[in-house]
Motif scaffolding. Structure first.
Motif, PDB file in Angstrom:
ATOM      1  N   ASP A   1      38.452  29.952  46.616  1.00  0.00           N
ATOM      2  CA  ASP A   1      37.921  28.422  46.641  1.00  0.00           C
ATOM      3  C   ASP A   1      38.145  27.447  47.849  1.00  0.00           C
ATOM      4  O   ASP A   1      39.033  28.036  48.793  1.00  0.00           O
ATOM      5  CB  ASP A   1      38.277  27.694  45.377  1.00  0.00           C
ATOM      6  N   CYS A   2      37.722  26.425  48.200  1.00  0.00           N
ATOM      7  CA  CYS A   2      37.752  25.749  49.276  1.00  0.00           C
ATOM      8  C   CYS A   2      38.845  24.626  49.329  1.00  0.00           C
ATOM      9  O   CYS A   2      38.952  23.788  50.339  1.00  0.00           O
ATOM     10  CB  CYS A   2      36.396  24.997  49.607  1.00  0.00           C
ATOM     11  N   ASN A   3      39.825  24.492  48.209  1.00  0.00           N
ATOM     12  CA  ASN A   3      40.767  23.513  48.193  1.00  0.00           C
ATOM     13  C   ASN A   3      41.675  23.842  49.099  1.00  0.00           C
ATOM     14  O   ASN A   3      42.104  25.060  49.758  1.00  0.00           O
ATOM     15  CB  ASN A   3      41.563  23.487  46.768  1.00  0.00           C
ATOM     16  N   TYR A   4      42.594  23.045  49.792  1.00  0.00           N
ATOM     17  CA  TYR A   4      43.738  23.085  50.767  1.00  0.00           C
ATOM     18  C   TYR A   4      44.723  24.209  50.260  1.00  0.00           C
ATOM     19  O   TYR A   4      45.147  25.078  50.780  1.00  0.00           O
ATOM     20  CB  TYR A   4      44.316  21.751  51.144  1.00  0.00           C
ATOM     21  N   LEU A   5      45.092  23.944  48.985  1.00  0.00           N
ATOM     22  CA  LEU A   5      46.047  25.006  48.255  1.00  0.00           C
ATOM     23  C   LEU A   5      45.034  25.753  47.476  1.00  0.00           C
ATOM     24  O   LEU A   5      44.657  25.418  46.238  1.00  0.00           O
ATOM     25  CB  LEU A   5      47.061  24.413  47.358  1.00  0.00           C
ATOM     26  N   LEU A   6      44.424  26.984  47.705  1.00  0.00           N
ATOM     27  CA  LEU A   6      43.296  27.487  47.368  1.00  0.00           C
ATOM     28  C   LEU A   6      43.685  28.712  46.376  1.00  0.00           C
ATOM     29  O   LEU A   6      44.929  29.183  46.491  1.00  0.00           O
ATOM     30  CB  LEU A   6      42.550  28.070  48.242  1.00  0.00           C
ATOM     31  N   ASP A   7      42.776  28.732  45.350  1.00  0.00           N
ATOM     32  CA  ASP A   7      42.935  30.041  44.530  1.00  0.00           C
ATOM     33  C   ASP A   7      42.024  31.170  45.124  1.00  0.00           C
ATOM     34  O   ASP A   7      40.836  30.871  45.713  1.00  0.00           O
ATOM     35  CB  ASP A   7      42.422  29.831  43.160  1.00  0.00           C
ATOM     36  N   TYR A   8      42.449  32.253  44.984  1.00  0.00           N
ATOM     37  CA  TYR A   8      41.569  33.526  45.419  1.00  0.00           C
ATOM     38  C   TYR A   8      41.734  34.724  44.374  1.00  0.00           C
ATOM     39  O   TYR A   8      42.795  34.928  43.668  1.00  0.00           O
ATOM     40  CB  TYR A   8      42.227  34.039  46.849  1.00  0.00           C
ATOM     41  N   PHE A   9      40.696  35.347  44.103  1.00  0.00           N
ATOM     42  CA  PHE A   9      40.598  36.264  43.168  1.00  0.00           C
ATOM     43  C   PHE A   9      39.360  37.237  43.219  1.00  0.00           C
ATOM     44  O   PHE A   9      38.408  37.089  44.199  1.00  0.00           O
ATOM     45  CB  PHE A   9      40.424  35.708  41.680  1.00  0.00           C
ATOM     46  N   ARG A  10      39.576  38.459  42.553  1.00  0.00           N
ATOM     47  CA  ARG A  10      38.472  39.547  42.663  1.00  0.00           C
ATOM     48  C   ARG A  10      38.815  40.567  41.729  1.00  0.00           C
ATOM     49  O   ARG A  10      39.919  40.480  41.047  1.00  0.00           O
ATOM     50  CB  ARG A  10      38.596  40.241  44.227  1.00  0.00           C
ATOM     51  N   LEU A  11      37.953  41.555  41.562  1.00  0.00           N
ATOM     52  CA  LEU A  11      38.284  42.683  40.818  1.00  0.00           C
ATOM     53  C   LEU A  11      38.918  43.848  41.454  1.00  0.00           C
ATOM     54  O   LEU A  11      38.491  44.196  42.444  1.00  0.00           O
ATOM     55  CB  LEU A  11      36.870  43.174  40.167  1.00  0.00           C
ATOM     56  N   SER A  12      39.676  44.417  40.773  1.00  0.00           N
ATOM     57  CA  SER A  12      40.256  45.649  41.353  1.00  0.00           C
ATOM     58  C   SER A  12      39.196  46.876  41.168  1.00  0.00           C
ATOM     59  O   SER A  12      38.331  46.542  40.683  1.00  0.00           O
ATOM     60  CB  SER A  12      41.419  46.132  40.718  1.00  0.00           C
ATOM     61  N   ALA A  13      39.482  48.130  41.658  1.00  0.00           N
ATOM     62  CA  ALA A  13      38.776  49.064  41.545  1.00  0.00           C
ATOM     63  C   ALA A  13      38.911  49.646  40.098  1.00  0.00           C
ATOM     64  O   ALA A  13      39.985  49.080  39.558  1.00  0.00           O
ATOM     65  CB  ALA A  13      39.172  50.256  42.412  1.00  0.00           C
ATOM     66  N   ASN A  14      38.181  50.572  39.466  1.00  0.00           N
ATOM     67  CA  ASN A  14      38.567  51.066  38.204  1.00  0.00           C
ATOM     68  C   ASN A  14      39.940  51.816  38.321  1.00  0.00           C
ATOM     69  O   ASN A  14      40.103  52.802  39.246  1.00  0.00           O
ATOM     70  CB  ASN A  14      37.420  52.206  37.731  1.00  0.00           C
ATOM     71  N   ASP A  15      40.774  51.189  37.340  1.00  0.00           N
ATOM     72  CA  ASP A  15      42.358  51.886  37.557  1.00  0.00           C
ATOM     73  C   ASP A  15      42.418  53.268  36.549  1.00  0.00           C
ATOM     74  O   ASP A  15      42.686  53.013  35.612  1.00  0.00           O
ATOM     75  CB  ASP A  15      43.182  50.653  37.021  1.00  0.00           C
ATOM     76  N   GLN A  16      42.260  54.203  37.163  1.00  0.00           N
ATOM     77  CA  GLN A  16      42.397  55.516  36.696  1.00  0.00           C
ATOM     78  C   GLN A  16      41.798  55.586  35.476  1.00  0.00           C
ATOM     79  O   GLN A  16      42.069  56.236  34.154  1.00  0.00           O
ATOM     80  CB  GLN A  16      44.048  55.812  36.252  1.00  0.00           C
ATOM     81  N   GLY A  17      40.416  55.071  35.316  1.00  0.00           N
ATOM     82  CA  GLY A  17      39.771  55.357  34.271  1.00  0.00           C
ATOM     83  C   GLY A  17      39.746  54.370  33.152  1.00  0.00           C
ATOM     84  O   GLY A  17      39.068  54.196  32.054  1.00  0.00           O
ATOM     85  N   ARG A  18      40.784  53.599  33.381  1.00  0.00           N
ATOM     86  CA  ARG A  18      41.309  52.433  32.186  1.00  0.00           C
ATOM     87  C   ARG A  18      40.169  51.263  32.180  1.00  0.00           C
ATOM     88  O   ARG A  18      40.436  50.477  31.376  1.00  0.00           O
ATOM     89  CB  ARG A  18      42.614  52.402  32.200  1.00  0.00           C
ATOM     90  N   GLY A  19      39.890  51.106  33.584  1.00  0.00           N
ATOM     91  CA  GLY A  19      39.038  49.812  33.660  1.00  0.00           C
ATOM     92  C   GLY A  19      39.533  48.975  34.758  1.00  0.00           C
ATOM     93  O   GLY A  19      40.465  49.168  35.354  1.00  0.00           O
TER      94      GLY A  19
END
Ligand SMILES: Cc1cc2nc3c(=O)[nH]c(=O)nc-3n(C[C@H](O)[C@H](O)[C@H](O)COP(=O)(O)OP(=O)(O)OC[C@H]3O[C@@H](n4cnc5c(N)ncnc54)[C@H](O)[C@@H]3O)c2cc1C
Length: 434
Positions: free
Chosen positions: A283-301
């Motif tokens: 996000d564009c805040n000064y103290l920002l949050d950042y996030f994303r999905l991982s790759a599939n973790d050993q078939g568990r999701g």
């Protein structure tokens, strides 16, 4: 006790790791690199590609620092944008720095392709705006980047951002088609393997404890607890983990912590509903949050990796999950009830201008540090620029060297509370939308 990778999702899902032996005894080399994060690894790899002999000393393990713990977001440009650089050094010197602002991401992709590095590379990064002011800033940024030849930033209105992030929080944003994300530790481990394949040497658990700096006539010598490296040049790449090895580098920078959590594996439907295009988001805040999905973790999701928060002075935070989980739920209330499997912290190095510091101490000691938050791309560029300087082509190195560096107000005693106060002020302005 030997320092190991922190307990993170990345360490739990890293590729089988080669152990590099500690340095014992005396060796001679062309370049001694201190620190096996992206800065050190990138420098070493560029030098090896040009025929240098390189020895890398790492206090803990390859990718032990920020490079093995970060949000994994490939963010273009610097932590302050090109207009701030123009204001500091003027339009003409800023032009060269602007021309390099989009190179780090390309270097990562070249490395991944050339050395076959498996690090879950995905394309596309989103900047998310909460306010009209932030949206106007993104519009300005799009024009600014275009002026410097980069046209991959696409503005998103309220409807468009909802098609890439399933939250009601943002009023719009921008999608950087040249952004993206990676498994940061596996990228570092892959780069380490690449440099060893070119004849480079890595010593883990080999902290540099002292540097005899040498002169034009005498080569510097780097000392570890059980050995020494004599080299024509030393490259210092310890960043926020360097501690007091070179006091000149400590006075104009401040280590800061930021924290990341990883959810349990999500059902594919839930994962896809959160981030349908699998882009990363900050996000564009000064103290920002950042996030994303991982790759599939050993078939568990796939997992959601969510980061945020800043601890000035890099003290270990008391309860990371309690700090970051509420931020995640504010963005994605639909994750209430989802378990957090990993929570970790890592340190980045803040400078007062939020611009990186690159330079030389005496005749033979080079350094680069202080990306101030966005370092995944810059560190890869820095390695190339440092390697150019050691090969006698210093124009781009000098452009970074010309950036002014300031001490934090308050000295070592008061810089933490004063900087936290400044950040509180900027984050209050974000909250009020002014
Ligand atoms: C939690 C977190 C999230 C982040 N998220 C992002 C992101 O999503 N996108 C982005 O662009 N940037 C992000 N960053 C910033 C980015 O990760 C860093 O800027 C970058 O990795 C710094 O790389 P580096 O090689 O300079 O330092 P580091 O990766 O910290 O490496 C320094 C290395 O030097 C070693 N060392 C230190 N002193 C010595 C010594 N005396 N002898 C030998 N070795 C030594 C350390 O053990 C360490 O391995 C994040 C940072 C953190 C902490």
């Amino acid at each position: 006790m030997l320092l190991q990778h922190t307990h993170s999702y990345y360490a739990a899902s890293r590729h089988p790791k080669v152990a590099y032996p500690a340095l014992v005894g005396a060796v001679d080399t062309d370049v001694c690199v201190i620190g096996a994060g992206y800065t050190g690894l990138s420098t070493a790899l560029h030098l090896l590609e040009h025929g240098f002999k390189v020895t890398v000393l790492e206090a803990a393990q390859v990718g032990f620092g920020a490079s093995g713990r970060n949000g994994g977001q490939i963010v273009n440009s610097y932590s302050r944008d090109i207009d701030a650089i123009e204001r500091q050094v003027g339009a003409e010197p800023a032009r060269l720095l602007a021309a390099m602002a989009f190179e780090g991401g390309r270097i990562i992709r070249q490395r991944v392709a050339k050395y076959g590095i498996q690090c879950d590379l995905k394309e596309g990064g989103v900047f998310a705006a909460f306010t009209g002011k932030q949206m106007r800033h993104l519009e300005t940024q799009q024009k600014l980047w275009a002026r410097h030849g980069y046209t991959q930033l696409e503005l998103l209105d309220a409807g468009a951002i909802r098609s890439v992030v399933a939250t009601e929080r943002y009023i719009g944003g921008a999608l950087d088609h040249g952004g993206g994300h990676i498994h940061p530790l596996n990228l570092a481990l892959g780069e380490a393997a690449a440099l060893v394949s070119l004849g480079g040497v890595i010593h883990e658990h080999s902290p540099a404890v002292r540097i005899d700096r040498g002169s034009a006539q005498t080569p510097p010598v780097v000392h570890t607890p059980q050995g020494q490296v004599r080299a024509r040049f030393v490259v210092v790449a310890g960043n926020a983990y360097l501690d007091g090895l070179l006091p000149e580098l400590a006075t104009k920078s401040m280590p800061c912590g930021t924290q990341v959590i990883a959810t349990e594996p999500l059902t594919e439907d839930l994962a896809r509903s959160l981030l349908p295009q699998d882009h990363c988001v900050e996000d564009c805040n000064y103290l920002l949050d950042y996030f994303r999905l991982s790759a599939n973790d050993q078939g568990r999701g796939r997992r959601l990796l969510y980061g945020g928060g800043v601890v000035y002075g890099a003290r270990d935070p008391a309860n990371i999950e309690a700090t970051i989980r509420p931020k995640m739920l504010k963005t994605f209330p639909q994750l209430r009830g989802v378990k957090i499997d990993y929570a970790w912290t890592g340190n980045f190095l803040l400078t007062l201008s939020r611009l990186p510091q690159m330079g030389r101490l005496g005749d033979n000691i080079y350094y680069s540090q202080g990306c101030s938050g966005h370092g995944v791309t810059f560190t890869h560029l820095a390695g190339k620029v440092l390697a150019e300087a050691l090969r006698g082509q210093a124009e781009r190195f000098d452009a970074f060297g010309a950036l002014p560096h300031y001490p934090f107000p308050g000295g070592r005693l008061f810089r933490v509370p004063l900087t936290a106060l400044g950040a509180w002020y900027y984050s209050l302005r974000d909250k009020l939308g002014v």
